[in-house]
Write an enzyme that holds these catalytic residues in place. Structure first.
Site, PDB file in Angstrom:
ATOM      1  N   SER A 254      33.230  37.206  44.899  1.00 19.78           N
ATOM      2  CA  SER A 254      32.765  36.057  44.134  1.00 19.78           C
ATOM      3  C   SER A 254      31.260  36.147  43.965  1.00 19.78           C
ATOM      4  CB  SER A 254      33.142  34.754  44.850  1.00 19.78           C
ATOM      5  OG  SER A 254      32.462  34.659  46.087  1.00 19.78           O
ATOM      6  N   LYS A 255      30.686  35.160  43.273  1.00 18.17           N
ATOM      7  CA  LYS A 255      29.254  35.172  42.985  1.00 18.17           C
ATOM      8  C   LYS A 255      28.407  35.195  44.250  1.00 18.17           C
ATOM      9  CE  LYS A 255      29.542  32.852  38.503  1.00 18.17           C
ATOM     10  NZ  LYS A 255      29.192  31.631  37.738  1.00 18.17           N
TER      11      LYS A 255
END
Length: 501
Positions: A254-255
């Site tokens: 994820s980010k």
């Protein structure tokens, strides 16, 4: 018997940026199509009207083209099985729904959301699977028609046969789901909007997709889709569900792990050939050996779905950077100059590329050649070259490691001797002259090695380590003669300024 043409598809939703996981899916589909001489289809799944954005589709197409993943059918290309946007295929879905209702393979469900929630809560309380009870299955066609004609809202559900739902997964082998765990899935919501599993199956069938290659988050969708194929009497394609990509902490990427979108990697200055090479290795490996660098053509030749692993792949930024450094070394210098220039223009250090003088271009080529071996990606170049455009003398003097060097008597003698030679010689400094001066300073002061070169390097660059002087000196001298937005100081200017503070 004539072999059937391989047809694969990448079917993203334009609801955000293209993530590396989806990009890997697109790549694997493209590799299968190119390896087999088949067709790669791009289909835009934009039925989520609230979240779908035209700008996301534009970015998606741009990212795929940047990666080199051209499609044979789809937006901007056309093809015999269009349209290739789901929002333009609603009439197709409607006619197929009417067919299933006529044949009794689907039925109208008049259950309200409150009734369905009550069923779900009861199942939870009784520790049963939370599946639809089939309450409306028993409605006669006449009752169903009458209630619909009277305006009662309804969804359309598929009538699941009482048998296991089976499919072959190239990555995971034979897979079967008991029919009870699938229930009778909704095909069309009471709002009239068809659901994902329904439309994707119709599209895949009508577009003659032979292999559905996608992420393993779709495994639970597959039995419902198999049931839809069977309801229409369509052949069920082969499936290949790709493992999840994890971050370094083995959680889903994820980010928070860093850049995850293709646009982000592009902005960083990761070359597309490096990213394609790396994405291919996330869950696949060539037969025999430990080779890790592949051109797109070599990947097409080597790639086999049978060699894709079911184990999750960990995204390793260090390995991506290693591959990028490899491809930066191989890249055409003119291409690299074109790609690197905007980073310096954004910093205000270079003029617009289209209007730059030839002298600046030639000088910039030397700059890139000097600093490129020390970066992982192109966006790091301006920081490496920052001291050329702006040297913070105070910061250089107060840096603890520099201070320890500069405070020695030897360093002070070396700098004084070097400054004296600069003042006594007005001609431009060349690497040959610099080498001669340093040899004479060595004899004059007795300093050698680090004691001789580190003080001079600190005065010129602000750090005691860096590029070789024979390449650095010309860069400073020639840069000072270029008409740049930010003046590049010559060696003489740098030393005088350093000693005056």
């Amino acid at each position: 018997m004539e072999k059937k043409e391989t047809r694969v598809r990448f079917a993203p939703s334009p609801t955000g940026l293209l993530h590396v996981g989806n990009a890997r899916t697109a790549l694997y589909n493209w590799l299968v199509a190119r390896h087999t001489g088949g067709k790669f289809i791009l289909r835009i799944e934009d039925t989520d009207v609230e979240r779908s954005r035209e700008e996301h589709e534009t970015q998606l197409i741009e990212d795929l083209r940047w990666l080199g993943l051209s499609w044979d059918e789809g937006p901007e290309v056309g093809g015999p099985h269009g349209p290739y946007r789901q929002s333009e295929r609603l009439e197709i879905y409607r006619s197929h729904t009417e067919q299933l209702l006529r044949e009794g393979k689907a039925y109208r469900c008049f259950c309200t959301p409150e009734e369905l929630e009550a069923e779900r809560q009861k199942a939870i309380a009784e520790h049963r699977p939370q599946v639809y009870s089939g309450k409306c299955r028993a409605l006669s066609p006449q009752d169903s028609e009458a209630r619909a004609a009277a305006g009662a809202p309804f969804a359309v559900r598929l009538r699941i046969p009482e048998k296991p739902l089976r499919f072959h997964d190239i990555v995971r082998g034979e897979v079967a789901f008991p029919h009870e765990t699938v229930s009778d899935p909704i095909l069309v919501r009471s709002s009239g909007v068809p659901v994902y599993n329904y439309v994707v199956t119709i599209d895949d069938a009508l577009m003659q997709i032979t292999h559905v290659i996608r992420g393993d988050d779709h495994i639970s969708n597959t039995p419902k889709q198999v049931a839809i194929y069977e309801a229409f009497g369509w052949p069920v394609p082969e499936f290949a569900h790709l493992s999840t990509i994890l971050g370094s902490d083995r959680e889903r990427l994820s980010k928070r792990h860093g850049a995850t979108s293709i646009a982000s990697f592009r902005e960083m200055g990761i070359l597309p050939e490096a990213l394609v090479n790396y994405l291919a290795l996330l869950g696949w490996g060539p037969e025999g050996g430990t080779r890790e660098t592949f051109t797109a053509e070599e990947l097409v030749h080597e790639f086999r779905l049978e060699r894709v692993t079911a184990s999750p792949a960990v995204f390793d930024f260090d390995k991506l950077h290693w591959l990028n450094r490899h491809y930066l070394k191989l890249a055409d210098p003119a291409r690299l100059l074109h790609l690197a220039w905007p980073y310096f223009e954004k910093s205000g250090w270079l003029p617009a590329q289209d209007h730059a003088e030839q002298q600046i271009g030639a000088w910039f080529a030397k700059l890139v050649a000097l600093f490129l071996p020390s970066v992982d990606c192109l966006e790091q170049l301006p920081d490496k070259a920052r001291f050329l455009f702006h040297l913070d003398v105070e910061a250089a003097r107060t840096d603890p490691e520099n201070t320890a060097i500069l405070q020695t008597e030897s360093a002070q003698r070396v700098l004084a001797a070097f400054a004296q030679r600069l003042r006594e010689n007005a001609a431009p400094l060349t690497p040959e002259v610099f080498k001669s001066w340093m040899n004479s300073i060595k004899a004059e002061t007795g300093a050698k090695g680090k004691d001789l070169f580190h003080p001079v390097r600190i005065a010129l660059t602000g750090a005691h380590s860096g590029p070789e002087f024979d390449k650095l000196i010309p860069l400073m001298e020639e840069g000072s003669q270029c008409a740049l937005p930010t003046h590049v100081a010559s060696v003489r200017e740098r030393v005088e300024r350093f000693l005056s503070q």
